[in-house]
Scaffold this motif. Structure first.
Motif, PDB file in Angstrom:
ATOM      1  N   ILE A 312      51.940   6.086  51.119  1.00 12.66           N
ATOM      2  CA  ILE A 312      53.049   6.510  50.256  1.00 12.66           C
ATOM      3  C   ILE A 312      53.769   5.302  49.684  1.00 12.66           C
ATOM      4  O   ILE A 312      54.108   5.270  48.484  1.00 12.66           O
ATOM      5  N   GLU A 313      53.995   4.302  50.500  1.00 14.80           N
ATOM      6  CA  GLU A 313      54.704   3.101  50.030  1.00 14.80           C
ATOM      7  C   GLU A 313      53.897   2.380  48.958  1.00 14.80           C
ATOM      8  O   GLU A 313      54.454   1.926  47.949  1.00 14.80           O
ATOM      9  N   MET A 314      52.577   2.269  49.146  1.00 14.37           N
ATOM     10  CA  MET A 314      51.723   1.623  48.145  1.00 14.37           C
ATOM     11  C   MET A 314      51.790   2.365  46.812  1.00 14.37           C
ATOM     12  O   MET A 314      51.925   1.752  45.748  1.00 14.37           O
ATOM     13  N   MET A 315      51.711   3.694  46.855  1.00 14.85           N
ATOM     14  CA  MET A 315      51.731   4.480  45.624  1.00 14.85           C
ATOM     15  C   MET A 315      53.081   4.370  44.923  1.00 14.85           C
ATOM     16  O   MET A 315      53.160   4.235  43.696  1.00 14.85           O
ATOM     17  N   LYS A 316      54.157   4.404  45.690  1.00 12.16           N
ATOM     18  CA  LYS A 316      55.489   4.324  45.103  1.00 12.16           C
ATOM     19  C   LYS A 316      55.715   2.999  44.387  1.00 12.16           C
ATOM     20  O   LYS A 316      56.406   2.948  43.361  1.00 12.16           O
ATOM     21  N   LYS A 317      55.153   1.936  44.908  1.00 13.41           N
ATOM     22  CA  LYS A 317      55.300   0.619  44.268  1.00 13.41           C
ATOM     23  C   LYS A 317      54.694   0.607  42.869  1.00 13.41           C
ATOM     24  O   LYS A 317      55.092  -0.187  42.023  1.00 13.41           O
ATOM     25  N   GLU A 318      53.730   1.498  42.642  1.00 11.68           N
ATOM     26  CA  GLU A 318      53.100   1.617  41.320  1.00 11.68           C
ATOM     27  C   GLU A 318      53.659   2.813  40.552  1.00 11.68           C
ATOM     28  O   GLU A 318      53.037   3.288  39.603  1.00 11.68           O
ATOM     29  N   SER A 319      54.819   3.307  40.982  1.00  5.98           N
ATOM     30  CA  SER A 319      55.542   4.386  40.310  1.00  5.98           C
ATOM     31  C   SER A 319      54.776   5.711  40.306  1.00  5.98           C
ATOM     32  O   SER A 319      54.854   6.489  39.359  1.00  5.98           O
ATOM     33  N   ILE A 320      54.032   5.939  41.381  1.00  9.95           N
ATOM     34  CA  ILE A 320      53.374   7.227  41.614  1.00  9.95           C
ATOM     35  C   ILE A 320      53.983   7.823  42.872  1.00  9.95           C
ATOM     36  O   ILE A 320      54.174   7.125  43.870  1.00  9.95           O
ATOM     37  N   HIS A 321      54.292   9.118  42.839  1.00 10.75           N
ATOM     38  CA  HIS A 321      55.107   9.714  43.894  1.00 10.75           C
ATOM     39  C   HIS A 321      54.377  10.777  44.703  1.00 10.75           C
ATOM     40  O   HIS A 321      54.504  11.981  44.430  1.00 10.75           O
ATOM     41  N   PRO A 322      53.617  10.391  45.737  1.00 13.82           N
ATOM     42  CA  PRO A 322      53.118  11.383  46.689  1.00 13.82           C
ATOM     43  C   PRO A 322      54.214  11.701  47.694  1.00 13.82           C
ATOM     44  O   PRO A 322      55.150  10.919  47.879  1.00 13.82           O
ATOM     45  N   VAL A 323      54.123  12.847  48.339  1.00 15.90           N
ATOM     46  CA  VAL A 323      55.148  13.245  49.318  1.00 15.90           C
ATOM     47  C   VAL A 323      54.487  13.875  50.536  1.00 15.90           C
ATOM     48  O   VAL A 323      53.361  14.368  50.465  1.00 15.90           O
ATOM     49  N   PHE A 324      55.216  13.873  51.649  1.00 18.81           N
ATOM     50  CA  PHE A 324      54.738  14.610  52.819  1.00 18.81           C
ATOM     51  C   PHE A 324      55.204  16.058  52.689  1.00 18.81           C
ATOM     52  O   PHE A 324      55.612  16.497  51.628  1.00 18.81           O
ATOM     53  N   HIS A 325      55.137  16.827  53.770  1.00 19.40           N
ATOM     54  CA  HIS A 325      55.513  18.235  53.656  1.00 19.40           C
ATOM     55  C   HIS A 325      56.320  18.671  54.869  1.00 19.40           C
ATOM     56  O   HIS A 325      57.206  17.947  55.298  1.00 19.40           O
TER      57      HIS A 325
END
Length: 385
Positions: A312-325
């Motif tokens: 999640i942290e890697m994706m967020k750094k590239e402005s992509i937003h995965p989330v948990f549930h």
């Protein structure tokens, strides 16, 4: 939920183009409260498309669940079986009636209620079994309904994820005595906030109409069936405004295009990540052959909490937003204090720390899909520690 600060957010409500036109029409109709022309159109379409016996729009899926608890006369001392892996509304709707919640564990493949553990949870005080179709993939309704019928216990389907999905060719939401739908902004079909109660036991319809309209016989009065408009039962205001139904009608008109787009995104993720996921010991969704999913969400099960957090942290750094549930309700503060926890839920407690959902919405472009897949495949579980 705020998703807009990312180049590729987790969710964007689909805007089809006719929402404002229909809202304007609702205003011009001079009927913006509940039970207006758009409400009737939405209810009829949902009834025809799902095969449900009767459909009532509600202010939310949560309220539809609460309405089901009222219709089943759930009260103090009753027990209701609910999967631990679900949103709090599934349990709250019955807990507020004074029921003891009995949490059930889930299958490790579909993440739906484990039917093999169900019968051991049933006791004389069990008054309902609530099934959640996680990710819009049908639970094992054949076995669940057979067990429920043998013990004469009604089944309620929380079908917030599964509108228009099928199990063995039959539409989800038509197996239990009742089912609930969600039109929240994160769902395939949305009006911001909204829901529906699907009723398959027609003997419940008259009382459902009363409870939905504050415990009054207003609906019968408006149809000319009674000459007085009065209070006849307990109830609340669960009626969706026609303004929201107008928004919803625009979405329902485009349901096939919305569903097709989500299917394309789901398949692109699945095909694009399958080999990488296998190499990384990451599990992708399981869809049994008897299930036609709604393509509501695409999730991955990472090997560990540490791997999920790093991903999640890697994706967020590239402005992509995965989330948990979800969190496991049986280990929640309320669950530990008030629920009747009669069995462990090891599968639920394991997967809640490992599950991550990828961005998925109608407006996600092919370039966006490729960006999510490309960046995800750069992630290494070994490097993440």
């Amino acid at each position: 939920m705020v998703f807009a600060n990312f180049k590729i957010p987790f969710n964007k409500t689909p805007l089809i183009g006719h929402e404002l036109d229909y809202i304007r029409e609702a205003i011009e109709n001079k009927h913006v409260a509940g039970n207006g022309p758009f409400t009737e159109k939405c209810e009829e379409l949902l009834k025809q498309e799902t095969g449900a016996g009767h459909v009532l729009l509600t202010t939310s899926c949560t309220h539809a669940l609460e309405l089901s608890g009222l219709l089943l006369n759930i009260g103090p001392g009753d027990e209701v079986i609910v999967p631990s892996f679900t949103f709090v509304s599934t349990a709250n709707a019955f807990a507020i009636r004074g029921a003891n919640i009995v949490f059930a564990d889930i299958r490790p493949d579909t993440l739906n209620l484990d039917e093999s553990k169900l019968e051991s949870l049933i006791r004389p005080s069990t008054k309902a079994i609530v099934v959640v179709h996680y990710a819009g993939i049908g639970a094992e309704m054949g076995a669940i309904c057979e067990i429920a019928a043998r013990h004469n216990i009604p089944v309620v389907e929380d079908n917030a994820h599964g509108l228009f999905a099928r199990y063995k060719g039959k539409t989800l939401g038509t197996f239990g005595v009742m089912a609930t739908q969600s039109f929240h902004e994160t769902k395939n079909i949305s009006c911001g906030e909204g829901g529906a109660l699907l009723i398959n036991d027609m003997s419940l319809v008259p009382r459902a109409e009363v409870i939905r309209t504050k415990g009054t016989n207003r609906d019968r009065f408006l149809r000319g069936e009674v000459d007085k408009y009065t209070w006849v039962d307990i109830g609340s205001n669960y009626t969706m405004a026609d303004l929201l139904a107008a928004f919803l009608w625009a979405q329902l008109e485009s349901r096939k295009a919305i569903q097709a787009k989500r299917r394309d995104i789901w398949n692109a993720y699945n095909n694009g990540l399958l080999e990488w996921a296998s190499e990384q010991d990451i599990k992708l969704p399981t869809v049994p052959p008897e299930c036609e999913p709604s393509y509501h969400l695409f999730y991955m099960l990472m090997p560990s909490l540490e791997a999920r957090s790093a991903f999640i942290e890697m994706m967020k750094k590239e402005s992509i937003h995965p989330v948990f549930h979800y969190h496991a309700l049986n280990t929640s503060e309320y669950g530990k204090r008030f629920a009747n926890i009669s069995a462990p839920c090891p599968v639920t407690e394991d997967i809640v720390d490992r599950l991550v959902r990828l961005p998925m919405y109608h407006g996600l472009s092919e370039e966006g899909i490729d960006a999510v897949i490309g960046l995800a495949k750069k992630f290494s579980v070994k490097t993440a520690g």
